[in-house]
Enzyme design. Structure first.
Site, PDB file in Angstrom:
ATOM      1  N   SER A  10       0.920  -1.023   0.054  1.00 56.34           N
ATOM      2  CA  SER A  10       0.018  -0.249   0.155  1.00 56.34           C
ATOM      3  C   SER A  10       1.046   1.130  -0.122  1.00 56.34           C
ATOM      4  O   SER A  10       1.535   1.247   1.401  1.00 56.34           O
ATOM      5  CB  SER A  10      -1.061   0.511   0.960  1.00 56.34           C
ATOM      6  OG  SER A  10      -1.444   0.526   1.461  1.00 56.34           O
ATOM      7  N   HIS A  35      -1.222  -1.325  -4.401  1.00 51.51           N
ATOM      8  CA  HIS A  35      -2.174  -1.753  -3.223  1.00 51.51           C
ATOM      9  C   HIS A  35      -2.722   0.152  -3.310  1.00 51.51           C
ATOM     10  O   HIS A  35      -1.539   0.846  -3.078  1.00 51.51           O
ATOM     11  CB  HIS A  35      -2.237  -2.086  -2.357  1.00 51.51           C
ATOM     12  CG  HIS A  35      -3.474  -2.438  -0.874  1.00 51.51           C
ATOM     13  ND1 HIS A  35      -4.874  -2.867  -2.023  1.00 51.51           N
ATOM     14  CD2 HIS A  35      -4.246  -1.152  -0.492  1.00 51.51           C
ATOM     15  CE1 HIS A  35      -5.895  -2.123  -0.724  1.00 51.51           C
ATOM     16  NE2 HIS A  35      -5.463  -1.486   0.039  1.00 51.51           N
ATOM     17  N   ASP A  37      -4.556   3.238  -2.237  1.00 53.52           N
ATOM     18  CA  ASP A  37      -5.863   3.213  -0.839  1.00 53.52           C
ATOM     19  C   ASP A  37      -6.615   4.558  -1.262  1.00 53.52           C
ATOM     20  O   ASP A  37      -6.296   5.696  -0.665  1.00 53.52           O
ATOM     21  CB  ASP A  37      -5.667   3.214   0.523  1.00 53.52           C
ATOM     22  CG  ASP A  37      -5.201   2.121   0.604  1.00 53.52           C
ATOM     23  OD1 ASP A  37      -4.167   1.465   1.276  1.00 53.52           O
ATOM     24  OD2 ASP A  37      -6.010   1.194   1.268  1.00 53.52           O
ATOM     25  N   MET A  39      -9.414   7.140  -0.738  1.00 53.76           N
ATOM     26  CA  MET A  39     -10.441   7.935  -0.125  1.00 53.76           C
ATOM     27  C   MET A  39     -10.991   8.944  -0.098  1.00 53.76           C
ATOM     28  O   MET A  39     -10.283  10.218  -0.401  1.00 53.76           O
ATOM     29  CB  MET A  39      -9.134   7.693   1.797  1.00 53.76           C
ATOM     30  CG  MET A  39      -8.736   6.411   2.017  1.00 53.76           C
ATOM     31  SD  MET A  39      -7.751   6.911   3.333  1.00 53.76           S
ATOM     32  CE  MET A  39      -7.007   4.964   3.782  1.00 53.76           C
ATOM     33  N   HIS A  68      -8.818  -0.105  -4.089  1.00 52.92           N
ATOM     34  CA  HIS A  68      -9.016  -0.708  -2.931  1.00 52.92           C
ATOM     35  C   HIS A  68     -10.072   1.398  -2.677  1.00 52.92           C
ATOM     36  O   HIS A  68      -9.834   2.236  -2.415  1.00 52.92           O
ATOM     37  CB  HIS A  68      -8.167  -0.083  -1.440  1.00 52.92           C
ATOM     38  CG  HIS A  68      -8.986  -0.490  -0.552  1.00 52.92           C
ATOM     39  ND1 HIS A  68      -8.689  -1.060   0.854  1.00 52.92           N
ATOM     40  CD2 HIS A  68     -10.125  -0.656  -0.903  1.00 52.92           C
ATOM     41  CE1 HIS A  68      -9.529  -0.392   1.508  1.00 52.92           C
ATOM     42  NE2 HIS A  68     -11.080  -0.746   0.951  1.00 52.92           N
ATOM     43  N   MET A  70     -12.456   3.033  -1.198  1.00 44.95           N
ATOM     44  CA  MET A  70     -13.010   3.669   0.208  1.00 44.95           C
ATOM     45  C   MET A  70     -13.441   4.535   0.441  1.00 44.95           C
ATOM     46  O   MET A  70     -13.117   5.693   0.648  1.00 44.95           O
ATOM     47  CB  MET A  70     -11.847   3.841   1.543  1.00 44.95           C
ATOM     48  CG  MET A  70     -11.401   2.144   1.975  1.00 44.95           C
ATOM     49  SD  MET A  70      -9.687   2.435   2.911  1.00 44.95           S
ATOM     50  CE  MET A  70      -8.441   2.780   1.716  1.00 44.95           C
ATOM     51  N   MET A 142     -11.054  -6.070   6.547  1.00 46.86           N
ATOM     52  CA  MET A 142     -10.416  -5.270   6.815  1.00 46.86           C
ATOM     53  C   MET A 142     -10.038  -4.621   7.894  1.00 46.86           C
ATOM     54  O   MET A 142     -10.501  -5.905   8.835  1.00 46.86           O
ATOM     55  CB  MET A 142     -11.426  -3.857   6.591  1.00 46.86           C
ATOM     56  CG  MET A 142     -11.704  -2.943   5.628  1.00 46.86           C
ATOM     57  SD  MET A 142     -10.154  -2.779   4.601  1.00 46.86           S
ATOM     58  CE  MET A 142      -8.967  -1.441   5.387  1.00 46.86           C
ATOM     59  N   ASP A 180      -6.177  -6.262   4.850  1.00 46.85           N
ATOM     60  CA  ASP A 180      -5.477  -5.219   4.938  1.00 46.85           C
ATOM     61  C   ASP A 180      -5.296  -4.100   6.297  1.00 46.85           C
ATOM     62  O   ASP A 180      -6.671  -4.143   6.522  1.00 46.85           O
ATOM     63  CB  ASP A 180      -6.689  -4.188   3.538  1.00 46.85           C
ATOM     64  CG  ASP A 180      -6.017  -2.572   3.748  1.00 46.85           C
ATOM     65  OD1 ASP A 180      -6.189  -2.411   2.883  1.00 46.85           O
ATOM     66  OD2 ASP A 180      -5.041  -2.388   4.172  1.00 46.85           O
TER      67      ASP A 180
HETATM   68  C1  DX5 Z   1      -6.196   1.386   5.861  1.00 47.56           C
HETATM   69  C2  DX5 Z   1      -5.351   1.304   4.527  1.00 47.56           C
HETATM   70  C3  DX5 Z   1      -4.465   0.613   5.830  1.00 47.56           C
HETATM   71  C4  DX5 Z   1      -3.411   0.561   4.277  1.00 47.56           C
HETATM   72  C5  DX5 Z   1      -2.276  -0.527   5.036  1.00 47.56           C
HETATM   73  O1  DX5 Z   1      -7.392   2.283   5.494  1.00 47.56           O
HETATM   74  O2  DX5 Z   1      -6.306   0.431   3.647  1.00 47.56           O
HETATM   75  O3  DX5 Z   1      -4.806  -0.359   5.929  1.00 47.56           O
HETATM   76  O4  DX5 Z   1      -3.982   0.067   3.031  1.00 47.56           O
HETATM   77  O5  DX5 Z   1      -2.213   0.279   6.401  1.00 47.56           O
HETATM   78  P1  DX5 Z   1      -0.741  -0.748   7.110  1.00 47.56           P
HETATM   79  O6  DX5 Z   1      -0.510  -2.072   6.457  1.00 47.56           O
HETATM   80  O7  DX5 Z   1      -0.153   0.583   7.697  1.00 47.56           O
HETATM   81  O8  DX5 Z   1      -1.567  -1.214   8.317  1.00 47.56           O
HETATM   82 ZN    ZN Z   2      -6.686  -0.074   1.217  1.00 44.00          ZN
END
Ligand code: DX5
Ligand code: ZN
Length: 220
Positions: A10, A35, A37, A39, A68, A70, A142, A180
């Site tokens: 990520s 990955h 992310d 948001m 991903h 979100m 998650m 994740d």
């Molecule tokens: C949360 C993200 C995180 C990220 C990984 O919304 O999706 O989980 O990808 O985070 P770490 O590996 O730093 O916990």
């Molecule tokens: Zn993610």
């Protein structure tokens, strides 16, 4: 033979000022899934990045773009990510109020020859996914509340992975199981034991002072 668990790195907690180098660092240790992310500050209480950043990355690094979403309205934005180079688009079950709308989005993304994942938050029962498991390519469990990297792994995620793994084998289905949030050398092994296929990792690798050493410790 022990199943190999893939790492999808990520970039959320990487150094955006030097994103090309951050991606090459991951590639160098042998990671080939990226990955992404996304948001929107509405579905989750944080804003990260969108399709324009993904389109700069494209497939320049020959990595699999694991997107991903979100976000609250994935059906409104998925095409931007298809155009930007997504290979797989995962949206959240909790962003929908009807099963039909989820089926509809799965079909629309598949029509674009992009793979589909559905993600559930820690408090969502894994059984809500039953109507979709015969047609999706991936389930994303998650193991933290979505929104931020660097959080602590929520251990109830392990039972979800186990249920999904048993259901998949019993019904001869093909979906991959991805987890994740809060993955490190300890939680990686716990998830592997339950049958996970892919672990999303951000801070454990990007905040490490030796990414290769940390990466090797996952399987040791
Ligand atoms: C949360 C993200 C995180 C990220 C990984 O919304 O999706 O989980 O990808 O985070 P770490 O590996 O730093 O916990
Ligand atoms: Zn993610």
């Amino acid at each position: 033979m022990e199943k190999e668990v893939k790492v999808s790195i990520s970039i959320l907690n990487s150094n955006f000022l030097n994103l090309e180098n951050e991606i090459l660092r991951a590639k160098k240790v042998g990671i080939d899934w990226l990955h992404f992310d996304v948001m929107d500050g509405h579905f989750v209480p944080n804003i990260s990045f969108g399709a324009p950043i993904l389109s700069c990355i494209g497939h320049k690094f020959n990595m699999f773009n694991d997107v991903h979403l979100m976000i609250s309205d994935p059906e409104k934005y998925y095409e931007d990510f298809v155009k930007a180079g997504a290979d797989l688009i995962t949206f959240h079950y909790e962003a929908f109020d009807s099963i039909e709308k989820i089926h509809d989005l799965i079909d629309k993304i598949h029509k674009k020859n992009v793979e589909v994942g559905i993600s559930i938050k820690p408090n969502t029962d894994v059984r809500v996914l039953l109507p979709f498991l015969d047609k999706i390519d991936l389930v994303l469990v998650m193991s933290v509340e979505p929104g931020f990297g660097g959080q602590k792994f929520i251990s109830s995620s392990l039972e979800k992975i186990r249920i999904l793994s048993e259901y998949k084998i019993k019904n001869g289905l093909k979906y991959l199981i991805e987890v994740d949030g809060g993955i490190n050398d300890t939680t990686f092994k716990l998830c592997k034991k339950e049958g996970v296929d892919i672990c999303v990792i951000g801070s454990y690798l990007y905040k490490s002072d030796n990414m290769l050493e940390s990466y090797k410790k996952l399987e040791e």
